[in-house]
Scaffold this motif. Sequence first.
Motif, PDB file in Angstrom:
ATOM      1  N   TYR A  94      35.862  68.915  29.844  1.00 25.31           N
ATOM      2  CA  TYR A  94      35.447  67.762  30.757  1.00 25.31           C
ATOM      3  C   TYR A  94      35.558  66.462  30.752  1.00 25.31           C
ATOM      4  O   TYR A  94      36.341  65.852  31.112  1.00 25.31           O
ATOM      5  CB  TYR A  94      34.969  68.881  32.325  1.00 25.31           C
ATOM      6  CG  TYR A  94      34.857  67.975  33.487  1.00 25.31           C
ATOM      7  CD1 TYR A  94      36.052  67.836  34.373  1.00 25.31           C
ATOM      8  CD2 TYR A  94      33.622  66.970  34.147  1.00 25.31           C
ATOM      9  CE1 TYR A  94      36.308  66.484  35.224  1.00 25.31           C
ATOM     10  CE2 TYR A  94      33.670  66.125  34.477  1.00 25.31           C
ATOM     11  CZ  TYR A  94      34.871  66.311  35.741  1.00 25.31           C
ATOM     12  OH  TYR A  94      35.389  64.462  37.208  1.00 25.31           O
ATOM     13  N   ALA A  97      37.932  65.573  28.527  1.00 26.50           N
ATOM     14  CA  ALA A  97      39.744  65.323  29.231  1.00 26.50           C
ATOM     15  C   ALA A  97      39.796  64.969  29.935  1.00 26.50           C
ATOM     16  O   ALA A  97      40.992  64.124  30.843  1.00 26.50           O
ATOM     17  CB  ALA A  97      39.924  67.204  29.569  1.00 26.50           C
ATOM     18  N   ARG A  98      38.800  64.429  31.233  1.00 27.16           N
ATOM     19  CA  ARG A  98      39.182  64.237  32.373  1.00 27.16           C
ATOM     20  C   ARG A  98      38.468  62.538  32.601  1.00 27.16           C
ATOM     21  O   ARG A  98      38.544  62.222  34.908  1.00 27.16           O
ATOM     22  CB  ARG A  98      38.844  64.962  34.011  1.00 27.16           C
ATOM     23  CG  ARG A  98      39.753  65.754  33.673  1.00 27.16           C
ATOM     24  CD  ARG A  98      41.947  65.255  34.077  1.00 27.16           C
ATOM     25  NE  ARG A  98      42.050  66.007  34.649  1.00 27.16           N
ATOM     26  CZ  ARG A  98      43.209  66.197  34.750  1.00 27.16           C
ATOM     27  NH1 ARG A  98      44.220  65.093  34.746  1.00 27.16           N
ATOM     28  NH2 ARG A  98      44.185  66.801  34.635  1.00 27.16           N
ATOM     29  N   THR A  99      37.708  62.320  31.775  1.00 28.62           N
ATOM     30  CA  THR A  99      36.633  61.166  32.105  1.00 28.62           C
ATOM     31  C   THR A  99      37.208  60.105  31.070  1.00 28.62           C
ATOM     32  O   THR A  99      36.960  60.846  29.591  1.00 28.62           O
ATOM     33  CB  THR A  99      35.284  61.625  32.059  1.00 28.62           C
ATOM     34  OG1 THR A  99      34.742  61.812  30.723  1.00 28.62           O
ATOM     35  CG2 THR A  99      34.667  61.915  32.946  1.00 28.62           C
ATOM     36  N   ILE A 158      42.832  72.146  30.864  1.00 30.55           N
ATOM     37  CA  ILE A 158      42.135  70.878  32.248  1.00 30.55           C
ATOM     38  C   ILE A 158      42.941  69.868  32.163  1.00 30.55           C
ATOM     39  O   ILE A 158      43.023  69.515  33.323  1.00 30.55           O
ATOM     40  CB  ILE A 158      40.874  71.184  31.687  1.00 30.55           C
ATOM     41  CG1 ILE A 158      39.551  71.890  31.538  1.00 30.55           C
ATOM     42  CG2 ILE A 158      40.527  69.686  32.777  1.00 30.55           C
ATOM     43  CD1 ILE A 158      38.376  71.372  31.170  1.00 30.55           C
ATOM     44  N   GLN A 159      43.832  69.700  31.066  1.00 31.24           N
ATOM     45  CA  GLN A 159      44.433  68.556  31.158  1.00 31.24           C
ATOM     46  C   GLN A 159      45.207  68.618  31.729  1.00 31.24           C
ATOM     47  O   GLN A 159      46.525  68.012  32.646  1.00 31.24           O
ATOM     48  CB  GLN A 159      44.949  67.720  29.693  1.00 31.24           C
ATOM     49  CG  GLN A 159      43.795  67.353  28.772  1.00 31.24           C
ATOM     50  CD  GLN A 159      44.474  66.807  27.123  1.00 31.24           C
ATOM     51  OE1 GLN A 159      45.208  67.386  27.176  1.00 31.24           O
ATOM     52  NE2 GLN A 159      43.547  65.428  27.276  1.00 31.24           N
ATOM     53  N   GLU A 163      46.887  65.769  37.658  1.00 28.71           N
ATOM     54  CA  GLU A 163      45.158  64.669  38.663  1.00 28.71           C
ATOM     55  C   GLU A 163      45.218  64.066  40.124  1.00 28.71           C
ATOM     56  O   GLU A 163      44.537  63.801  41.080  1.00 28.71           O
ATOM     57  CB  GLU A 163      46.150  63.048  38.068  1.00 28.71           C
ATOM     58  CG  GLU A 163      45.509  61.893  37.922  1.00 28.71           C
ATOM     59  CD  GLU A 163      44.084  62.124  37.762  1.00 28.71           C
ATOM     60  OE1 GLU A 163      42.707  61.328  38.284  1.00 28.71           O
ATOM     61  OE2 GLU A 163      43.880  63.218  36.971  1.00 28.71           O
ATOM     62  N   LEU A 166      42.689  65.963  41.872  1.00 29.26           N
ATOM     63  CA  LEU A 166      41.149  65.496  41.033  1.00 29.26           C
ATOM     64  C   LEU A 166      41.014  64.532  42.432  1.00 29.26           C
ATOM     65  O   LEU A 166      40.364  64.096  42.969  1.00 29.26           O
ATOM     66  CB  LEU A 166      41.081  65.357  39.733  1.00 29.26           C
ATOM     67  CG  LEU A 166      41.181  66.235  39.084  1.00 29.26           C
ATOM     68  CD1 LEU A 166      40.748  66.211  37.492  1.00 29.26           C
ATOM     69  CD2 LEU A 166      40.063  67.879  39.300  1.00 29.26           C
ATOM     70  N   GLU A 167      42.161  63.527  42.466  1.00 27.75           N
ATOM     71  CA  GLU A 167      42.291  62.567  42.948  1.00 27.75           C
ATOM     72  C   GLU A 167      42.222  62.369  44.782  1.00 27.75           C
ATOM     73  O   GLU A 167      41.378  62.158  45.721  1.00 27.75           O
ATOM     74  CB  GLU A 167      43.396  61.470  43.431  1.00 27.75           C
ATOM     75  CG  GLU A 167      43.512  59.679  43.812  1.00 27.75           C
ATOM     76  CD  GLU A 167      42.623  59.091  43.001  1.00 27.75           C
ATOM     77  OE1 GLU A 167      42.314  58.585  43.718  1.00 27.75           O
ATOM     78  OE2 GLU A 167      42.252  59.081  41.645  1.00 27.75           O
ATOM     79  N   HIS A 176      31.401  64.059  39.946  1.00 25.16           N
ATOM     80  CA  HIS A 176      31.319  64.853  38.844  1.00 25.16           C
ATOM     81  C   HIS A 176      31.596  66.069  38.759  1.00 25.16           C
ATOM     82  O   HIS A 176      32.145  67.187  38.226  1.00 25.16           O
ATOM     83  CB  HIS A 176      31.000  64.095  36.855  1.00 25.16           C
ATOM     84  CG  HIS A 176      31.565  62.927  37.119  1.00 25.16           C
ATOM     85  ND1 HIS A 176      33.180  62.624  36.843  1.00 25.16           N
ATOM     86  CD2 HIS A 176      31.320  60.944  36.785  1.00 25.16           C
ATOM     87  CE1 HIS A 176      33.503  61.268  36.427  1.00 25.16           C
ATOM     88  NE2 HIS A 176      32.493  60.567  36.780  1.00 25.16           N
ATOM     89  N   TYR A 180      33.772  69.298  38.527  1.00 25.14           N
ATOM     90  CA  TYR A 180      33.850  70.359  37.430  1.00 25.14           C
ATOM     91  C   TYR A 180      33.474  71.647  38.150  1.00 25.14           C
ATOM     92  O   TYR A 180      34.018  72.772  37.837  1.00 25.14           O
ATOM     93  CB  TYR A 180      32.833  70.214  36.916  1.00 25.14           C
ATOM     94  CG  TYR A 180      32.053  70.795  35.595  1.00 25.14           C
ATOM     95  CD1 TYR A 180      32.912  71.540  34.300  1.00 25.14           C
ATOM     96  CD2 TYR A 180      30.827  71.543  36.427  1.00 25.14           C
ATOM     97  CE1 TYR A 180      32.302  72.609  34.113  1.00 25.14           C
ATOM     98  CE2 TYR A 180      30.315  72.770  35.517  1.00 25.14           C
ATOM     99  CZ  TYR A 180      31.467  73.603  34.582  1.00 25.14           C
ATOM    100  OH  TYR A 180      30.622  74.178  33.348  1.00 25.14           O
ATOM    101  N   ILE A 184      37.567  72.231  38.906  1.00 23.23           N
ATOM    102  CA  ILE A 184      37.856  72.106  37.393  1.00 23.23           C
ATOM    103  C   ILE A 184      37.473  73.545  36.718  1.00 23.23           C
ATOM    104  O   ILE A 184      39.088  74.820  36.630  1.00 23.23           O
ATOM    105  CB  ILE A 184      36.849  71.474  36.434  1.00 23.23           C
ATOM    106  CG1 ILE A 184      37.473  70.154  36.606  1.00 23.23           C
ATOM    107  CG2 ILE A 184      37.705  71.841  34.844  1.00 23.23           C
ATOM    108  CD1 ILE A 184      39.299  69.399  36.434  1.00 23.23           C
TER     109      ILE A 184
END
Length: 290
Positions: A94, A97-99, A158-159, A163, A166-167, A176, A180, A184
């Motif tokens: 996570y 891939a996402r930060t 996860i990618q 988005e 998550l947004e 976060h 997660y 996620i």
Amino acid sequence: MRRLEISKIVIYLMLFAFTLMVLVPLLHLLALSLTDPGKAHLMGGLDIIPKGFSTINYQLLLSNPLITGSILNSVWITVAGTFLNLLLTSMAAYVLARTEFIGKKFVLFFLIVIMVFEPGMIPEYLLVKDLGLMNTLTSLILYKAINVYYLFILMRFIQDIPEEILEASRIDGAGHFRLYSRIILPLSKPGLATLGLFYGVYHWNEYFRATLYISDPSKWPLQVVLRQFVVRKDNTSLIGNQNMFDSSINFDFASLQAGTIMIAIVPLLFLYPFILKYYAKGELEGGVKD
């Protein structure tokens, strides 16, 4: 159409033949382990039906403290190790891939180097010794807490999570940890199930490092005992338990070997149906409306 049908028949026959090549040896081992010890010599290499059904082999094996203790050791190593693997791997995946953070490219490059050039056995052994983990199950649980190859697989999974999901969570005030744990992980169940299967099989089949790090037989995992009994043909640990049974019973060594192998295989066979239910398609369908 006729050629197509013939090709399908050929493919089905080949798949059926491959299935038999895998299934028949397993069924033979099961039948041999359930065969009466006095009739075990009558079993041929392709026999899949026991000759004189008997569970005496399993009674002898499961009455042995070394066998039962090794099963419990393997279960603990597999459960604790897999849980730790999935927790740390998913957290790292996570973050990577996402930060975005300073030095992210260097970290990724460093992980690739670790994946390609793994440390040798001597540095690993010295590290385990310096940490005081010799002759402990923890040394097997902590080994490769994060497999870099599996980490990249989960990162890719996860990618692929949109988005927009998550947004929308960030707009609702999710941080976060909530992203997660609430977004996620639930959407990554198929990926986590896949890695859990890989990690679990690895831990369950662990024997090489157990022979290096663990000298106490009471702490051996099942695979080490299996290797001592099946590969090295060391049955001295089982002889003492035969006095619990009728003295007229002549235990067959091959049947005991087959029973030990089945004890090591069956838990994995039961694990697959529980894992396969997570290979579901359409996990993300309806999550985002364009």
